[in-house]
Design a protein around this motif. Structure first.
Motif, PDB file in Angstrom:
ATOM      1  N   UNK A 222     -18.318  28.264 -39.568  1.00  0.00           N
ATOM      2  CA  UNK A 222     -17.533  27.031 -39.358  1.00  0.00           C
ATOM      3  C   UNK A 222     -17.735  26.495 -37.948  1.00  0.00           C
ATOM      4  N   UNK A 223     -17.690  27.454 -37.011  1.00  0.00           N
ATOM      5  CA  UNK A 223     -17.872  27.063 -35.608  1.00  0.00           C
ATOM      6  C   UNK A 223     -19.249  26.465 -35.406  1.00  0.00           C
ATOM      7  N   UNK A 224     -20.216  27.122 -35.962  1.00  0.00           N
ATOM      8  CA  UNK A 224     -21.599  26.692 -35.839  1.00  0.00           C
ATOM      9  C   UNK A 224     -21.736  25.237 -36.313  1.00  0.00           C
ATOM     10  N   UNK A 225     -21.087  24.950 -37.442  1.00  0.00           N
ATOM     11  CA  UNK A 225     -21.234  23.620 -38.038  1.00  0.00           C
ATOM     12  C   UNK A 225     -20.373  22.568 -37.338  1.00  0.00           C
ATOM     13  N   UNK A 226     -19.140  22.935 -37.008  1.00  0.00           N
ATOM     14  CA  UNK A 226     -18.199  21.907 -36.532  1.00  0.00           C
ATOM     15  C   UNK A 226     -17.919  21.937 -35.034  1.00  0.00           C
ATOM     16  N   UNK A 227     -18.313  23.025 -34.375  1.00  0.00           N
ATOM     17  CA  UNK A 227     -18.049  23.122 -32.934  1.00  0.00           C
ATOM     18  C   UNK A 227     -16.644  23.622 -32.652  1.00  0.00           C
ATOM     19  N   UNK A 228     -16.455  24.066 -31.408  1.00  0.00           N
ATOM     20  CA  UNK A 228     -15.178  24.667 -31.025  1.00  0.00           C
ATOM     21  C   UNK A 228     -14.022  23.684 -31.119  1.00  0.00           C
ATOM     22  N   UNK A 229     -14.263  22.470 -30.605  1.00  0.00           N
ATOM     23  CA  UNK A 229     -13.159  21.511 -30.510  1.00  0.00           C
ATOM     24  C   UNK A 229     -12.500  21.283 -31.867  1.00  0.00           C
ATOM     25  N   UNK A 230     -13.352  21.034 -32.880  1.00  0.00           N
ATOM     26  CA  UNK A 230     -12.838  20.717 -34.209  1.00  0.00           C
ATOM     27  C   UNK A 230     -12.063  21.903 -34.789  1.00  0.00           C
ATOM     28  N   UNK A 231     -12.644  23.114 -34.646  1.00  0.00           N
ATOM     29  CA  UNK A 231     -12.016  24.287 -35.237  1.00  0.00           C
ATOM     30  C   UNK A 231     -10.691  24.608 -34.547  1.00  0.00           C
ATOM     31  N   UNK A 232     -10.703  24.478 -33.205  1.00  0.00           N
ATOM     32  CA  UNK A 232      -9.474  24.764 -32.457  1.00  0.00           C
ATOM     33  C   UNK A 232      -8.402  23.732 -32.780  1.00  0.00           C
TER      34      UNK A 232
ATOM     35  N   UNK B 176     -18.408  36.906 -27.353  1.00  0.00           N
ATOM     36  CA  UNK B 176     -19.585  36.037 -27.310  1.00  0.00           C
ATOM     37  C   UNK B 176     -19.212  34.572 -27.431  1.00  0.00           C
ATOM     38  N   UNK B 177     -20.063  33.760 -26.908  1.00  0.00           N
ATOM     39  CA  UNK B 177     -19.885  32.319 -26.989  1.00  0.00           C
ATOM     40  C   UNK B 177     -20.578  31.796 -28.251  1.00  0.00           C
ATOM     41  N   UNK B 178     -21.734  32.410 -28.550  1.00  0.00           N
ATOM     42  CA  UNK B 178     -22.576  31.888 -29.620  1.00  0.00           C
ATOM     43  C   UNK B 178     -22.508  32.747 -30.875  1.00  0.00           C
ATOM     44  N   UNK B 179     -22.729  32.086 -31.963  1.00  0.00           N
ATOM     45  CA  UNK B 179     -22.683  32.736 -33.264  1.00  0.00           C
ATOM     46  C   UNK B 179     -23.897  33.628 -33.440  1.00  0.00           C
ATOM     47  N   UNK B 180     -25.009  33.305 -32.772  1.00  0.00           N
ATOM     48  CA  UNK B 180     -26.302  33.959 -32.926  1.00  0.00           C
ATOM     49  C   UNK B 180     -26.202  35.481 -32.963  1.00  0.00           C
TER      50      UNK B 180
ATOM     51  N   UNK C 110     -20.712  39.348 -23.816  1.00  0.00           N
ATOM     52  CA  UNK C 110     -21.883  38.452 -23.883  1.00  0.00           C
ATOM     53  C   UNK C 110     -23.185  39.264 -23.892  1.00  0.00           C
ATOM     54  N   UNK C 111     -23.271  40.146 -24.847  1.00  0.00           N
ATOM     55  CA  UNK C 111     -24.406  41.067 -24.929  1.00  0.00           C
ATOM     56  C   UNK C 111     -25.733  40.324 -25.015  1.00  0.00           C
ATOM     57  N   UNK C 112     -25.693  39.104 -25.567  1.00  0.00           N
ATOM     58  CA  UNK C 112     -26.952  38.393 -25.816  1.00  0.00           C
ATOM     59  C   UNK C 112     -27.405  37.513 -24.662  1.00  0.00           C
ATOM     60  N   UNK C 113     -26.596  37.423 -23.596  1.00  0.00           N
ATOM     61  CA  UNK C 113     -27.009  36.485 -22.549  1.00  0.00           C
ATOM     62  C   UNK C 113     -28.248  37.022 -21.831  1.00  0.00           C
TER      63      UNK C 113
ATOM     64  N   UNK D  37     -15.465  46.268 -36.454  1.00  0.00           N
ATOM     65  CA  UNK D  37     -16.109  45.449 -35.423  1.00  0.00           C
ATOM     66  C   UNK D  37     -15.393  44.104 -35.373  1.00  0.00           C
ATOM     67  N   UNK D  38     -14.783  43.829 -34.231  1.00  0.00           N
ATOM     68  CA  UNK D  38     -14.106  42.536 -34.058  1.00  0.00           C
ATOM     69  C   UNK D  38     -14.874  41.698 -33.044  1.00  0.00           C
ATOM     70  N   UNK D  39     -14.970  40.426 -33.329  1.00  0.00           N
ATOM     71  CA  UNK D  39     -15.615  39.525 -32.374  1.00  0.00           C
ATOM     72  C   UNK D  39     -14.572  38.597 -31.779  1.00  0.00           C
ATOM     73  N   UNK D  40     -14.703  38.377 -30.470  1.00  0.00           N
ATOM     74  CA  UNK D  40     -13.883  37.340 -29.842  1.00  0.00           C
ATOM     75  C   UNK D  40     -14.823  36.219 -29.443  1.00  0.00           C
ATOM     76  N   UNK D  41     -14.598  35.054 -30.004  1.00  0.00           N
ATOM     77  CA  UNK D  41     -15.430  33.904 -29.665  1.00  0.00           C
ATOM     78  C   UNK D  41     -14.563  32.878 -28.953  1.00  0.00           C
ATOM     79  N   UNK D  42     -15.200  32.101 -28.148  1.00  0.00           N
ATOM     80  CA  UNK D  42     -14.402  31.083 -27.480  1.00  0.00           C
ATOM     81  C   UNK D  42     -15.269  30.233 -26.579  1.00  0.00           C
ATOM     82  N   UNK D  43     -14.802  29.012 -26.296  1.00  0.00           N
ATOM     83  CA  UNK D  43     -15.565  28.139 -25.405  1.00  0.00           C
ATOM     84  C   UNK D  43     -15.530  28.657 -23.966  1.00  0.00           C
TER      85      UNK D  43
END
Lengths: 486, 424, 249
Positions: free
Chosen positions: C235-245, C202-206, C171-174, C29-35
């Protein structure tokens, strides 16, 4: 009559504000229409031979044409021989500066609220500048800001002047959008047109101010046959406004105009009209018969023409500002408010002819009928088999005030293209009692409530008008419902 | 009146006049005079601008295959017309009290004299007038007060081409107070030229369901008019299926004459090849609180031309009218054309009237969704086209009839699979 | 099973994906996350073969076959399934009819035997019961009048019946509340198997609390900028996309 109705009537019984007559000594062509009258007009305008030939050829065609009868309009047969086809204030030859203009004429424009003094306009800090061509019966009285416009290459002058100063442009474009064979009234206009404005915006120029022409019919028993030609060359932009009024008279007067717009590649023309000809009195006596052919040719790719009209005047309105969407990605828009009250009859709408790929059009029409008036929206949307990706959206709404009037909708929707998307919606309703009650319960008097609701109904169109016009038009919407019973 | 076609029609009219009962002779004589004045409907007349009958009749006829006799319905009273002639031996309409119009027209003191040509304004209608001047066949049905017919009446028209030229039929339907009936009218084959005029009246609380199914062959030339008057609390529910012909036009001219009268019209138009199909409706609201609802759906393939003209008229007395109208067209080819003219003519202020019109191709999102689930494009398109008509079909209450019409929709999709599979 | 190589995609003439590369082995199972605007939806539509998503460079390999130019239905038959972010409502097409047509179409393309009516009904009923989908829902036109949760359950039902090899969840959770989300995730988890891979977009970690991924990729500016295990989501949850990217760059 209910209290509300009485209040509304009282408010709206303001008479037509511009119904006065100016005491100006005028010169007329002989009454009636024949080749001699056409030669008279041509001579008066000191026209070159080719212009006279154009007129005569149109006239010869016209005598064999029949008046169109398909509109939902009823009026006694017009006697085309019982009118003057040329009337002009007597004046020195060619008054081109304000100092030469008859003071009575200046007073007239002052009364109409039309700014003819450039410096006055300049003095107003917050007011945007508007260049004005003032047409009085068959001649242009003055055109303001001409020199300043000329500095950026914009030509803005009476068409009779353009015939001399820019014959190559006039020859190239006159009749190229509305040919002299087009229809009964357009052909008549081609034969007898006497004044109107000529606008040319050179490539890449954004016209630095609003241009406007103000038409005034003054002389009795005379018709007005204006001819306007606007060309926006590649990448040019212009916003043009047109206003009109006429004295209150018992007899009907004829107004048969032709307006041609040409938009080349990436050009945009915004054409706004506030039509406030004398509509006739509350008994249906008098008023202007308004038979107008307005058409835009979006010749260039990405060109755009937007028609906005507020039609409150005239006893009879027969008018369908149209767009031929020839250039790829060209855009046509039509925003209209048509108000018919008392015995007025309006048959107005638009034609959007999609020829080029990815052309799009938008039609928003708001018709309001009151008194004993009849108001018809008539429109055509046509999509050619080559116009892949074309889009049209049409919304036509009618509002009825009182049970003696009529509201009609006659759209023709034709598509020959599976890659085109057309959507058309139309509704007819009255002012909702709930809306009215809601306003009243908030302490808004009936007359204001009606004006508020009607203005709300028209909002999408009013938004399209240049700001100075929008305020005026909003007031006019309220005033035009004269004598209507809520 | 200079062309030979009009001359020959006029000849037929004159000839007919001497041969019928005097009351009918008088009626047809008047109609003949009108025909002399007006001639055949043509595109110079606004209502016929997109459907030029005079021209279609002058054009060379389109050659056709032999028509297939449609199957008889189970549980229905049948009136079997072959080339416009009612075949009594093959029919069973008598069991619901219908009568052969030919017989009734021949009677000297026919009760029909009082009802024929009386429904709704038809005096100026060129096609109805032509039909009146030449009519000789048809059927009359009167359903007595309070009677609910169990069996639908199947009016089955088979047109074989050769014998069908110049056949003009009249159907008269009267539903008395509270009566209910269902009519299933089918047309197969190809009339060279025929007209069918239906006149119906619905008394208070009556309910008529009218399913009209035109499955013509390509060469069919027919113009039909349904005229109806609907009294208070009465309902006319119609489903018109049409696949066009060389010239196929059906008009429904309805008057909602009483309070709370209701008309519900669904149209399903499937046209391919070079066929022409015109649906024209005029619904006049002549009493307060009446309602009408129309939805016409069209699918146009090949170089077909579909016309929908729908006029809603609301008279000054017809306050509280609720009238809606919708035209939706799917174009499947760059050569096909849809012409829509939805008209509103309104003289009462307290009304809710609306019309809408759309034209375009199949919804790209829905098509992608189906394909992403593994359904091939052609099949996905057929599914969406079938679904497009589904809502209208669902409104047909009688299950046997619903399936019969649905079969027509599927059959069209099968026979025109190539044209429906992609956009040309 | 899935290998995306240097994928460039234009939408309306504008380049959205700018060299996306990705490998998903079987059973993972691979997830693609992104802003917002990173190209997440473009990725899922391009994989499913939607018209208008123009591949200008690169390719999509599925079990060693280049599927870049295949029609959507061909990809579906090979086992690529896209669960839509906004499932379409199609009036007039009943859910049952739709399911049957889809299953049989895929079987036909694969050259397999089509299900008979009884087999089909049994399969649908069993799957529907698992997902708490009522008979009534199955009878109604496809997704018409369904709630957000019902639509997503319907997507999951289709996934269960069509048995894809790769399921892309866009975006299964939207539009889902927490209870609906749990139900859908539960349905998805039941479908996990060593032969089936998932690409969860997905956009969100949830969502990833419920569908736990093996690998997380971060998509930004049209390409994958960072890949890692599930801790990346935190990490994303804590620091946000901008910081991680920013850190990745």
């Amino acid at each position: 009559m209910s209290e509300e109705a009485a209040a509304l009537q009282e408010l709206t019984e303001q008479k037509y504000k511009y119904g006065f007559v100016s005491d100006i000594e005028s010169e007329f062509a002989p009454k009636g229409l024949n080749e001699d009258v056409i030669r008279f007009i041509s001579t008066k305008k000191n026209e070159p031979e080719w212009m006279l030939d154009y007129r005569l050829s149109a006239y010869r065609r016209w005598v064999n044409m029949e008046e169109p009868t398909w509109a939902k309009l009823h009026y006694p047969k017009i006697d085309f021989q019982d009118a003057y086809y040329y009337a002009a204030p007597k004046a020195k030859e060619g008054p081109h500066t304000l100092e030469d203009v008859d003071p009575e004429l200046l007073r007239t424009y002052e009364k109409l609220g039309i700014p003819l003094h450039e410096q006055e306009v300049l003095a107003g800090v917050e007011q945007r500048r508007v260049a004005v061509d003032a047409v009085f019966d068959s001649v242009s009285v003055v055109t303001t800001f001409k020199d300043e416009l000329a500095k950026v290459g914009v030509i803005f002058c009476p068409i009779s002047e353009a015939v001399h100063s820019h014959p190559e442009l006039v020859k190239k474009y006159l009749g190229s959008v509305v040919p002299d064979t087009d229809n009964f009234y357009a052909t008549l206009n081609a034969a007898v047109f006497s004044e109107g404005s000529f606008v040319y915006i050179p490539p890449g120029v954004r016209c630095p101010m609003e241009l406007s022409t103000y038409f005034r019919i003054n002389a009795a028993k005379s018709g007005q046959f204006e001819r306007t030609l606007i060309i926006a060359d590649a990448g040019a932009y212009v916003s043009y406004l047109e206003g009109c009024t006429a004295p209150q008279r018992d007899e009907n007067q004829l107004h048969a105009a032709v307006v041609e717009l040409v938009a080349l590649d990436d050009a945009e023309i915004k054409y706004s009209t506030v039509q406030n000809w004398f509509p006739g009195d509350e008994n249906g006596k008098g008023g202007i018969y308004n038979f107008v052919t307005k058409r835009a040719d979006c010749r260039g790719k990405n060109s755009k023409v937007s028609w906005t009209q507020v039609e409150t005047g005239s006893a009879i309105t027969w008018k369908y500002p149209s767009c031929i969407l020839r250039g790829e990605n060209s855009v046509g828009e039509f925003y209209s408010i048509a108000i018919a009250n008392n015995y007025q009859q309006a048959d107005t709408g638009t034609k959007m002819i999609h020829l080029g790929k990815n052309t799009s059009s938008r039609i928003i029409s708001k018709g309001i009928s009151a008194g004993k008036a009849q108001n018809t929206y008539r429109g055509l949307v046509s999509i050619n088999a080559r116009a892949d990706g074309a889009r049209n959206f049409t919304q036509c709404d009618s509002l009825l005030i009182g049970d003696q009037c009529g509201a009609h909708t006659v759209p023709y929707i034709q598509s020959k293209n599976p890659k085109a998307i057309l959507e058309h919606e139309a509704t007819t309703s009255k002012i909702s009692d709930d809306q009215l009650f809601y306003c009243l319960s908030r302490g808004i008097p009936t007359e204001e409530a009606v004006s508020l609701i009607v203005n709300g109904f028209c909002r999408e169109v009013l938004q399209q008008l240049p700001m100075e016009f929008a305020v005026e038009a909003q007031k006019l919407v309220g005033l035009s419902l004269e004598g209507s019973v809520g | 009146m200079t062309d030979s076609l009009s001359e020959s029609l006029l000849g037929a009219m004159e000839q007919r006049r001497g041969a019928v009962a005097p009351w009918l002779g008088a009626l047809q004589g008047q109609a003949t005079e009108v025909f002399k004045r007006e001639g055949l409907p043509n595109r110079r007349v606004e209502a016929w601008r997109y459907s030029d009958l005079a021209k279609a009749l002058r054009d060379d006829p389109v050659a056709d295959a032999t028509p297939v006799v449609p199957p008889s319905l189970q549980r229905a009273a049948l009136a079997a017309f072959v080339d416009g002639a009612l075949d009594d031996n093959a029919s069973s309409y008598a069991q619901i009290g219908a009568v052969n119009l030919r017989t009734a027209l021949g009677e000297k003191d026919s009760p029909l004299a009082a009802i024929i040509g009386k429904v709704y304004p038809q005096a100026g209608h060129p096609l109805v007038n032509l039909n009146t001047a030449l009519l000789e066949e048809g059927l009359a049905l009167r359903v007595p007060a309070g009677t609910k017919l169990d069996l639908p009446l199947h009016l089955r028209f088979l047109w074989t081409g050769a014998g069908s030229d110049g056949r003009h039929l009249r159907l008269l339907i009267q539903l008395e107070e509270g009566a209910e009936a269902t009519i299933y009218e089918t047309h197969d084959g190809a009339p060279t030229f025929s007209t069918v005029v239906t006149e119906f009246t619905l008394a208070k609380g009556a309910k008529l369901t009218h399913i009209r199914q035109e499955s013509f062959l390509a060469g069919a030339r027919q113009a039909a008019v349904t005229l109806g008057e609907i009294a208070d609390k009465a309902t006319y529910r119609a489903f018109y299926f049409s696949q066009g012909g060389q010239f196929a036009r059906h008009e429904a001219l309805l008057k909602l004459a009483g309070e709370e009268a209701h008309a519900e019209l669904d149209g399903a138009v499937m046209v391919a090849g070079g066929r022409h199909c015109d649906n024209t409706t005029v619904i006049e609201h002549a009493a307060p609180n009446a309602t009408s609802n129309q939805v016409f759906r069209s699918v146009l393939a090949g170089s077909a031309r579909g016309v929908y003209q729908g006029c809603i008229k609301v008279g000054q007395v017809a306050q509280k009218t609720d009238a809606r109208q919708l035209s939706r067209a799917l174009l499947l080819s760059h050569k096909a054309e849809i012409v829509t003219k939805p008209e509103l003519e309104i003289f009462a202020d307290d009304v809710k009237c609306s019309h809408g019109a759309t034209a375009g191709e199949l919804d790209a999102n829905a098509l992608f969704f189906l394909r992403a689930r593994g359904i091939p494009e052609a099949e996905a398109r057929a599914m969406l086209i079938e679904a497009f008509f589904g809502e209208a079909l669902d409104k047909i209450e009688n299950e046997i009839l619903r399936e019969a019409v649905a079969k027509n929709v599927s059959f069209w999709l099968t026979t025109h699979a190539g044209e429906a599979a992609h956009v040309e | 099973m899935l290998e995306i190589k240097d994928l460039h995609v234009n939408v309306h003439g504008k380049e959205i994906l700018k060299g996306l590369s990705l490998k998903v082995p079987p059973g993972e199972v691979h997830a693609i996350m992104g802003p917002n605007g990173a190209g997440k939806s473009t990725t899922s539509y391009t994989l499913a073969g939607r018209a208008g998503y123009e591949v200008t460079k690169g390719e999509i390999d599925f079990f060693g076959e280049d599927v870049t130019t295949l029609a959507p239905e061909e990809r579906a038959a090979r086992g690529i399934f896209l669960a839509f972010q906004y499932p379409l409502e199609i009036p007039g097409v009943s859910t049952m009819n739709f399911l049957k047509t889809a299953m049989n179409s895929q079987a036909k393309i694969r050259g397999e035997k089509e299900l008979n009516a009884a087999e089909f009904l049994r399969a649908v009923r069993a799957a529907a019961k698992e997902l708490n989908i009522s008979e009534d829902m199955l009878k109604r036109p496809l997704n018409v009048g369904f709630s957000g949760g019902e639509k997503k359950r319907n997507e999951t039902l289709q996934m269960a019946l069509l048995k894809p090899k790769l399921a892309i969840l866009d975006e299964m959770d939207s539009g889902l509340d927490i209870d609906a989300l749990k139900l859908v995730a539960e349905g998805v988890n039941k479908l996990r198997s060593p032969e089936r891979s998932f690409l969860v977009i997905t956009h969100y970690q949830r969502l990833l609390d419920y569908i736990v991924p093996d690998v997380i990729h971060i998509l930004a500016g049209g390409k994958i900028v960072l890949s890692g295990d599930k801790s990346l989501a935190l990490q994303l949850e804590q620091n946000g996309y901008d910081a991680v990217i920013a850190k990745a760059a």
